[in-house]
Design a protein around this motif. Structure first.
Motif, PDB file in Angstrom:
ATOM      1  N   PHE A 191       0.847  -1.194   0.000  1.00 39.59           N
ATOM      2  CA  PHE A 191       0.000   0.000   0.000  1.00 39.59           C
ATOM      3  C   PHE A 191       0.880   1.242   0.000  1.00 39.59           C
ATOM      4  O   PHE A 191       1.948   1.252   0.601  1.00 39.59           O
ATOM      5  N   VAL A 192       0.381   2.305  -0.647  1.00 40.07           N
ATOM      6  CA  VAL A 192       1.080   3.589  -0.613  1.00 40.07           C
ATOM      7  C   VAL A 192       0.034   4.681  -0.375  1.00 40.07           C
ATOM      8  O   VAL A 192      -0.866   4.873  -1.199  1.00 40.07           O
ATOM      9  N   THR A 193       0.142   5.362   0.755  1.00 43.09           N
ATOM     10  CA  THR A 193      -0.795   6.449   1.033  1.00 43.09           C
ATOM     11  C   THR A 193      -0.430   7.660   0.186  1.00 43.09           C
ATOM     12  O   THR A 193       0.728   8.081   0.199  1.00 43.09           O
ATOM     13  N   ILE A 194      -1.398   8.187  -0.555  1.00 35.44           N
ATOM     14  CA  ILE A 194      -1.111   9.364  -1.392  1.00 35.44           C
ATOM     15  C   ILE A 194      -1.715  10.629  -0.780  1.00 35.44           C
ATOM     16  O   ILE A 194      -1.368  11.726  -1.157  1.00 35.44           O
ATOM     17  N   MET A 195      -2.641  10.439   0.133  1.00 33.67           N
ATOM     18  CA  MET A 195      -3.249  11.589   0.807  1.00 33.67           C
ATOM     19  C   MET A 195      -3.776  11.108   2.144  1.00 33.67           C
ATOM     20  O   MET A 195      -3.956   9.909   2.352  1.00 33.67           O
ATOM     21  N   ARG A 196      -3.995  12.054   3.043  1.00 27.86           N
ATOM     22  CA  ARG A 196      -4.568  11.638   4.326  1.00 27.86           C
ATOM     23  C   ARG A 196      -5.743  12.557   4.655  1.00 27.86           C
ATOM     24  O   ARG A 196      -5.940  13.598   4.036  1.00 27.86           O
ATOM     25  N   GLY A 197      -6.522  12.122   5.663  1.00 30.48           N
ATOM     26  CA  GLY A 197      -7.657  12.920   6.107  1.00 30.48           C
ATOM     27  C   GLY A 197      -8.831  12.859   5.151  1.00 30.48           C
ATOM     28  O   GLY A 197      -8.797  12.156   4.136  1.00 30.48           O
ATOM     29  N   CYS A 198      -9.875  13.601   5.501  1.00 27.39           N
ATOM     30  CA  CYS A 198     -11.067  13.624   4.652  1.00 27.39           C
ATOM     31  C   CYS A 198     -11.867  14.877   4.939  1.00 27.39           C
ATOM     32  O   CYS A 198     -11.988  15.291   6.091  1.00 27.39           O
ATOM     33  N   ASP A 199     -12.407  15.486   3.868  1.00 23.94           N
ATOM     34  CA  ASP A 199     -13.222  16.702   4.032  1.00 23.94           C
ATOM     35  C   ASP A 199     -14.693  16.437   3.724  1.00 23.94           C
ATOM     36  O   ASP A 199     -15.462  17.378   3.547  1.00 23.94           O
ATOM     37  N   ASN A 200     -15.076  15.188   3.617  1.00 24.73           N
ATOM     38  CA  ASN A 200     -16.436  14.917   3.137  1.00 24.73           C
ATOM     39  C   ASN A 200     -17.506  14.877   4.218  1.00 24.73           C
ATOM     40  O   ASN A 200     -18.678  15.092   3.926  1.00 24.73           O
ATOM     41  N   TYR A 201     -17.131  14.584   5.423  1.00 27.19           N
ATOM     42  CA  TYR A 201     -18.077  14.612   6.551  1.00 27.19           C
ATOM     43  C   TYR A 201     -19.367  13.840   6.296  1.00 27.19           C
ATOM     44  O   TYR A 201     -20.462  14.390   6.441  1.00 27.19           O
ATOM     45  N   CYS A 202     -19.260  12.601   5.911  1.00 21.38           N
ATOM     46  CA  CYS A 202     -20.449  11.746   5.901  1.00 21.38           C
ATOM     47  C   CYS A 202     -20.921  11.673   7.361  1.00 21.38           C
ATOM     48  O   CYS A 202     -20.087  11.588   8.272  1.00 21.38           O
ATOM     49  N   THR A 203     -22.242  11.715   7.573  1.00 23.32           N
ATOM     50  CA  THR A 203     -22.710  11.955   8.948  1.00 23.32           C
ATOM     51  C   THR A 203     -22.444  10.782   9.904  1.00 23.32           C
ATOM     52  O   THR A 203     -22.490  10.958  11.114  1.00 23.32           O
ATOM     53  N   TYR A 204     -22.193   9.574   9.351  1.00 24.11           N
ATOM     54  CA  TYR A 204     -21.952   8.410  10.210  1.00 24.11           C
ATOM     55  C   TYR A 204     -20.474   8.237  10.557  1.00 24.11           C
ATOM     56  O   TYR A 204     -20.115   7.413  11.377  1.00 24.11           O
ATOM     57  N   CYS A 205     -19.591   9.026   9.931  1.00 26.74           N
ATOM     58  CA  CYS A 205     -18.183   8.620   9.865  1.00 26.74           C
ATOM     59  C   CYS A 205     -17.275   9.437  10.790  1.00 26.74           C
ATOM     60  O   CYS A 205     -17.343  10.667  10.858  1.00 26.74           O
ATOM     61  N   VAL A 206     -16.365   8.735  11.433  1.00 29.62           N
ATOM     62  CA  VAL A 206     -15.451   9.364  12.389  1.00 29.62           C
ATOM     63  C   VAL A 206     -14.150   9.841  11.720  1.00 29.62           C
ATOM     64  O   VAL A 206     -13.397  10.627  12.305  1.00 29.62           O
ATOM     65  N   VAL A 207     -13.913   9.372  10.488  1.00 30.30           N
ATOM     66  CA  VAL A 207     -12.603   9.617   9.856  1.00 30.30           C
ATOM     67  C   VAL A 207     -12.194  11.101   9.833  1.00 30.30           C
ATOM     68  O   VAL A 207     -11.078  11.444  10.248  1.00 30.30           O
ATOM     69  N   PRO A 208     -13.067  12.031   9.372  1.00 32.94           N
ATOM     70  CA  PRO A 208     -12.618  13.435   9.339  1.00 32.94           C
ATOM     71  C   PRO A 208     -12.227  13.951  10.729  1.00 32.94           C
ATOM     72  O   PRO A 208     -11.426  14.870  10.844  1.00 32.94           O
ATOM     73  N   HIS A 209     -12.808  13.349  11.765  1.00 33.32           N
ATOM     74  CA  HIS A 209     -12.553  13.823  13.125  1.00 33.32           C
ATOM     75  C   HIS A 209     -11.258  13.248  13.710  1.00 33.32           C
ATOM     76  O   HIS A 209     -10.697  13.821  14.629  1.00 33.32           O
ATOM     77  N   VAL A 210     -10.817  12.116  13.199  1.00 34.46           N
ATOM     78  CA  VAL A 210      -9.597  11.515  13.777  1.00 34.46           C
ATOM     79  C   VAL A 210      -8.410  11.488  12.807  1.00 34.46           C
ATOM     80  O   VAL A 210      -7.278  11.247  13.226  1.00 34.46           O
ATOM     81  N   ARG A 211      -8.676  11.709  11.516  1.00 32.44           N
ATOM     82  CA  ARG A 211      -7.565  11.744  10.545  1.00 32.44           C
ATOM     83  C   ARG A 211      -7.327  13.169  10.041  1.00 32.44           C
ATOM     84  O   ARG A 211      -6.427  13.406   9.239  1.00 32.44           O
ATOM     85  N   GLY A 212      -8.188  14.107  10.455  1.00 34.67           N
ATOM     86  CA  GLY A 212      -7.963  15.522  10.124  1.00 34.67           C
ATOM     87  C   GLY A 212      -8.393  15.890   8.718  1.00 34.67           C
ATOM     88  O   GLY A 212      -9.029  15.112   8.001  1.00 34.67           O
ATOM     89  N   ARG A 213      -8.020  17.133   8.337  1.00 29.67           N
ATOM     90  CA  ARG A 213      -8.391  17.663   7.015  1.00 29.67           C
ATOM     91  C   ARG A 213      -7.616  16.922   5.912  1.00 29.67           C
ATOM     92  O   ARG A 213      -6.501  16.456   6.112  1.00 29.67           O
TER      93      ARG A 213
END
Ligand code: SAM
Ligand code: SF4
Length: 473
Positions: A152-174
């Motif tokens: 695996f190779v990470t090309i980006m981190r975080g998420c700006d989509n804020y799906c209402t069920y998802c914790v990712v933007p809150h713990v992986r940042g912008r």
């Protein structure tokens, strides 16, 4: 320098698998090498996940068991990383006196400094700072890729989509993207270590580079496609709302890009999609699938589903089953909705009970199993090109002639099907013979989650897969 033993326990998604390799890479200069023996380890890293409640419980129960290991081996450094570390921070140190270090999802490159301080003074540290950009980004290849064919190779981190069920933007940042030259350098290093296939990782690869004004994701794919000796490229995840025409066309023209897309839809009902904040409709999604299949008829499509989202009615769930029948996926992952305290849907009303969620999950999986069986049956008699990942001693291959003289191997097709096959031993040391090479397999039958067949040469028939001929080893 004294060699020190590092044990890493990784829970969760591919990003955590990648991070584990980075952790091994940044700690190697301090003398740490990987071990499978937890009791004698000098350092244990628990790489945690909080996407659903169960994953979080798993992390805490493993951490709890480490109290005894620490008692038997007081010099052991216990570190907690990943999404639970980011979410809980200091609270982990309070709850678990045997933990020495809590490092968040952006702190991996600060690990060596923190570990040095703990080694010197046995202090306890918490570092859960999040930043808007990727500050240090030196390509690192840890020891964990040893002997592997795919990485695996990470090309980006975080998420700006804020799906209402998802914790990712809150713990992986912008959302933040790595520079393309760093990504290409890292893949070159991996290829030099023997890696033949890379999976590019991001929560939504379609918006790669947008913020930073880097190249587009399709341009990045072109650059990776040009890397010598690399055999295959995969990527995940593509958010349906942003899947561009440009990227769809790439499936028809980039010969190393595998003919598989993971396109999570989550639900087949427009009202649920709206309340999930997914920003596409069922019709938008189906149009994109149709377009993809036009550009690349052999493309395999997989997806993620959540059942029992707050307020999901039986009728809305039936719309999801109907979507599955319409698309006829090659595979899917389905999850029962799980409340995540940081995510807005945890405050939504009309929560669905566990019994109903379980029932819906089973109905969905049963439907997909029927589709998978039918699709697998259609593949019998076809020749698929496989990248061989290694031997598969535990797998019996029904019908294959004289099993004792044949070796059983495992690999994946471009469409991401797992394929077991047999090939004559030919007296050579087995491990080196096929691992990391391409082989053409005549499909002879199917198990529930994999296919089996025998190795053939191209003259026996035509393969339905494009590309790869030029890169077969
Ligand atoms: N970024 C990807 C996307 O948008 O599809 C997926 C990221 S998430 C790590 C993987 C999957 O976990 C999601 O596609 C979703 O199906 C599932 N998931 C996320 N939050 C969940 C929750 N609170 N309960 C149940 N499943 C969840
Ligand atoms: Fe979570 Fe949605 Fe971002 Fe995927 S796109 S990581 S599901 S917020």
């Amino acid at each position: 320098m004294r060699s020190k033993q590092l044990y890493i326990n990784t829970i969760g998604c591919q990003m955590n698998v990648y991070d584990a390799n980075q952790i091994a890479g940044v700690l190697a200069p301090l003398g740490y090498t990987g071990t499978d023996a937890i009791e004698s380890a000098d350092m244990v890293v628990v790489n945690t996940c909080t996407i659903r409640e169960k994953a979080e419980q798993k992390a805490f129960s493993f951490l709890g068991r480490l109290a005894k290991s620490k008692k038997d081996n007081p010099a052991m450094i216990i570190a907690v990383g990943g999404c639970v570390a980011q979410q809980e921070g200091q609270a982990i140190l309070q709850r678990m006196p045997h933990v020495d270090l809590v490092f968040g999802t952006h702190a991996i490159f600060r690990l060596p400094e923190m570990v040095r301080r703990i080694e010197a003074s046995r202090c306890r540290i918490v570092d859960v700072r999040l930043s808007e950009t990727i500050e240090i980004d030196d390509p690192t290849v840890g020891s964990l890729v040893d002997g592997q064919v795919a990485a695996f190779v990470t090309i980006m981190r975080g998420c700006d989509n804020y799906c209402t069920y998802c914790v990712v933007p809150h713990v992986r940042g912008r959302e933040a993207s790595r520079r393309p030259d760093r990504i290409v350098d890292e893949i070159r290093l991996l290829v030099a270590e023997g890696i033949r296939e890379v999976t590019l990782l991001g929560q939504n690869v379609n918006s790669y580079g947008d913020k930073e004004g880097l190249c587009t994701f399709t341009e990045l794919l072109e650059r990776v496609n040009a890397i010598d000796r690399l055999g295959r490229i995969r990527f995940t995840t593509s958010h349906p709302k942003d899947l561009s025409e440009d990227l769809m066309r790439a499936f028809g023209r980039l010969e190393k890009l595998c003919r598989h897309i993971h396109l999570p839809v989550q639900s087949g009902d427009d009202e649920i999609l709206r309340r999930m904040n997914r920003k596409y409709t069922r019709a938008d999604y189906l149009n994109k699938i149709e377009r993809l299949r036009k550009v690349c008829p052999e493309i395999a499509v997989t997806s993620d589903f959540i059942v029992g989202f707050p307020g999901e009615t039986e009728r809305q769930f039936q719309r999801t089953l109907d979507l599955i029948e319409t698309v006829r996926y090659d595979g899917l992952f389905a999850f029962m909705y799980s409340d995540r305290p940081l995510a807005p849907a945890s405050a939504f009303s009309a929560k669905i009970g566990d019994a109903v969620k379980k029932e819906r999950l089973q109905a969905l999986l049963d439907l997909q199993e029927t589709i998978t069986r039918e699709k697998h049956a259609d593949m019998v008699g076809r020749i698929l090109r496989v990248l061989v990942e290694g031997t598969s001693r535990d797998v019996d291959l029904p019908g294959s002639a004289d099993q004792s003289r044949n070796i059983r191997w495992t690999g994946r097709s471009s469409s991401n099907h797992i394929i077991h096959f047999s090939a004559p031993q030919e007296g050579s040391p087995e491990k080196e013979v096929l691992t990391g090479k391409f082989a053409d397999i005549m499909i002879e039958g199917a198990y529930a989650h994999s296919l089996w067949g025998r190795m053939v040469d191209r003259s026996e028939g035509s393969t339905s897969e494009k590309g790869e001929a030029s890169i077969a080893a």
